[in-house]
Design a protein around this motif. Structure first.
Motif, PDB file in Angstrom:
ATOM      1  N   ARG A  44       1.450  -1.142   0.442  1.00  0.00           N
ATOM      2  CA  ARG A  44       0.100  -0.239   0.303  1.00  0.00           C
ATOM      3  C   ARG A  44       0.951   1.142  -0.034  1.00  0.00           C
ATOM      4  O   ARG A  44       1.504   1.291   1.018  1.00  0.00           O
ATOM      5  CB  ARG A  44      -0.829  -0.011   1.132  1.00  0.00           C
ATOM      6  CG  ARG A  44      -2.118  -1.321   1.422  1.00  0.00           C
ATOM      7  CD  ARG A  44      -2.684  -1.152   2.869  1.00  0.00           C
ATOM      8  NE  ARG A  44      -3.598  -2.481   2.419  1.00  0.00           N
ATOM      9  CZ  ARG A  44      -4.230  -3.240   1.696  1.00  0.00           C
ATOM     10  NH1 ARG A  44      -4.777  -1.953   0.931  1.00  0.00           N
ATOM     11  NH2 ARG A  44      -4.725  -3.768   1.766  1.00  0.00           N
ATOM     12  N   LYS A  45       0.381   2.156  -1.253  1.00  0.00           N
ATOM     13  CA  LYS A  45       1.391   3.615  -1.239  1.00  0.00           C
ATOM     14  C   LYS A  45      -0.142   4.667  -1.282  1.00  0.00           C
ATOM     15  O   LYS A  45      -0.619   4.700  -2.609  1.00  0.00           O
ATOM     16  CB  LYS A  45       2.595   3.297  -1.977  1.00  0.00           C
ATOM     17  CG  LYS A  45       3.223   4.932  -2.172  1.00  0.00           C
ATOM     18  CD  LYS A  45       4.376   4.659  -3.252  1.00  0.00           C
ATOM     19  CE  LYS A  45       5.625   5.150  -2.894  1.00  0.00           C
ATOM     20  NZ  LYS A  45       6.539   5.254  -3.859  1.00  0.00           N
ATOM     21  N   SER A  46      -0.062   5.409  -0.129  1.00  0.00           N
ATOM     22  CA  SER A  46      -0.836   6.401  -0.369  1.00  0.00           C
ATOM     23  C   SER A  46      -2.471   6.318  -0.758  1.00  0.00           C
ATOM     24  O   SER A  46      -2.679   6.444  -1.637  1.00  0.00           O
ATOM     25  CB  SER A  46      -0.178   7.560  -1.500  1.00  0.00           C
ATOM     26  OG  SER A  46       0.943   8.480  -1.271  1.00  0.00           O
TER      27      SER A  46
END
Length: 480
Positions: A151-153
């Motif tokens: 997960r990223k941003s």
């Protein structure tokens, strides 16, 4: 201080399913890969932990990283309940999930916000660098790794899997030191029921190879392990057998890989060593490619202690077998192999699949007629079921033959006893009725057949009678 890692095994009995009292193959492999870390294995399955018990156990543990190793997507509800419990008990840990379900259904897996990282594919040569990056909190390194979802941003990023287990330079030796293996081997020590075989003997499963070079339409093996066969060194296999026989007193060995005979010279060496070392154990092979069998191999297997084998014929119709299923089997070899096995008293269980898009009703009948003529010790009939990342699923979508409400994650999608494909030739209900009653007729029409079936199913005549009745009543559906 070493980072604390907890490796969780799901309880497969949750949500009304049956637990397995077999040790997942991934556990001793992961234990070997992670042996330099402070690792603890918590098997909710073999101890039959409830949701509340698991929460209490995790709450009392120190954990920086929690790993959950998973198998088939059929148990997806259980896996996601595990992640929920793990994150509630240890909200600050990094939760990593890997295994077959993750490899084939990564988009669905990562909808679970409790999962920080999903790892597709094999762990050998890949898991330790990932663990190191997690410990260092090196998000840049994680983001560069293949076969990883993260997960990223608030967005899920999925890095494609570019390699498979055949690319591993050195196979990992299983490490049982973190596992109370007797809980799995000894019937009297096990709380869980045994889904794989109902033998009363002390037993163990072994996996000696990975992958499959063939291209059957229904199989997800190439998505999971690739189109190559990679074999463990024969001496490593024998070292593991030595431990299981001498330290765990196993009486029965289940060989689980489909390609134990892919390298015949290696197979001969292993089975000759079993004879030479006088292990005196019963051997069962779950599924062997029948074209690898010949008289020399069959007699060697018998001498080593083999009492039964599974073979997958799939179809008794040449056109379906080669044009639809794409299986490289010549049907003329089947009956001679069956005769050889009966001569040396090796029970033979054969698998057939009916209901492929493009298969006609007459071809289904032809296939079942062939199954009857072969007179196997047990014939299993399955309904063609789309699995994730398979050509069958893609073809069923393309031909618009798949039920519009079909979902891999529906509770009814379990095993291969329920039909989902409808064509101009058949409906799912027709397939289900045919399967249940032809299974009964082919396997149990004479007292001799019933006796052989009792041997292979390890049932009494009275238990078999009830089993048949329930199968007819439920049209072969697995009741949970």
């Amino acid at each position: 201080m070493k980072s604390r890692i907890l490796l969780l095994v799901p309880n497969y009995s949750w949500f009304g399913k049956r637990a397995w009292n077999t040790l997942p193959f991934s556990i001793p492999i992961l234990a070997s890969i992670l042996k330099s870390y402070d690792l603890e294995i918590i098997d909710a399955n073999i101890h039959n932990y409830s949701e509340e018990e698991l929460f209490d156990i995790l709450y009392e543990k120190d954990a920086d990283i929690i790993l959950i190793s998973v198998i088939s997507y059929d148990y997806n509800k259980i896996y996601h309940k595990m992640t929920e419990i793990a994150k509630q008990a240890k909200p600050n840990c990094t939760l990593l999930m890997g295994g077959v379900y993750v490899t084939t259904c990564i988009e669905h897996v990562m909808q679970d916000i409790n999962i920080d990282i999903g790892m597709m594919g094999h762990a050998e040569e890949r898991l330790q660098p990932l663990i190191e990056a997690i410990i260092r909190k090196d998000s840049a390194a994680i983001e560069q790794m293949e076969g990883i979802a993260f997960r990223k941003s608030d967005k899920v990023i999925i890095n494609p899997l570019l390699s498979n287990v055949a690319d591993v330079k050195e196979m990992v030796k299983p490490d049982y030191s973190k596992t109370d293996i007797k809980k799995y081997v000894n019937k009297e020590d096990s709380i869980a029921t045994n889904f794989i075989n109902e033998s009363k003997k002390h037993f163990a499963n072994i996996l000696t190879s990975y992958g499959c070079p063939y291209n059957c339409i229904f199989c997800a093996s190439r998505s999971i392990s690739g189109r190559k066969v990679v074999v463990r060194p024969a001496d490593d296999v024998l070292e593991e057998l030595d431990y299981l026989v001498k330290e765990c007193n196993i009486e029965l060995l289940n060989i689980m890989d489909d390609n134990i005979l892919f390298d015949k010279e290696r197979a001969k060496y292993i089975f000759n060593e079993i004879i030479y070392r006088k292990y005196d154990i019963e051997i069962r092979i779950d599924n062997v490619a029948i074209w690898h069998l010949d008289e020399e191999i069959i007699r060697l297997l018998k001498k080593a202690g083999c009492t039964r084998m599974g073979i997958s014929i799939e179809s008794g119709c040449e056109r379906v077998l080669h044009k639809i299923i794409r299986k490289p089997l010549k049907l003329e070899i089947v009956k001679p192999i069956r005769e050889l096995c009966r001569e040396v008293n090796i029970l033979l269980q054969a698998n057939f699949i009916i209901g492929f898009p493009g298969e006609t009703w007459n071809e289904i009948r032809e296939s079942l007629k062939f199954a009857e003529e072969c007179d196997f010790d047990l014939t299993s009939i399955h309904i063609a079921t789309p699995l994730p990342k398979t050509d069958l699923y893609d073809y069923a979508i393309e031909t618009k033959t798949l039920d519009v409400n079909f979902s891999f994650f529906d509770d009814t999608h379990f095993g291969m006893g329920v039909g989902y494909i409808t064509t101009d030739e058949f409906t799912p209900k027709e397939l289900e009725i045919l399967r249940a009653f032809e299974w009964d007729r082919i396997n149990f029409s004479t007292s001799e057949k019933r006796e052989r079936a009792c041997r292979i199913l390890e049932l009494t005549q009275e238990e078999l009678k009830d089993f048949r009745k329930q199968t007819r009543i439920n049209c072969g559906h697995y009741i949970r």
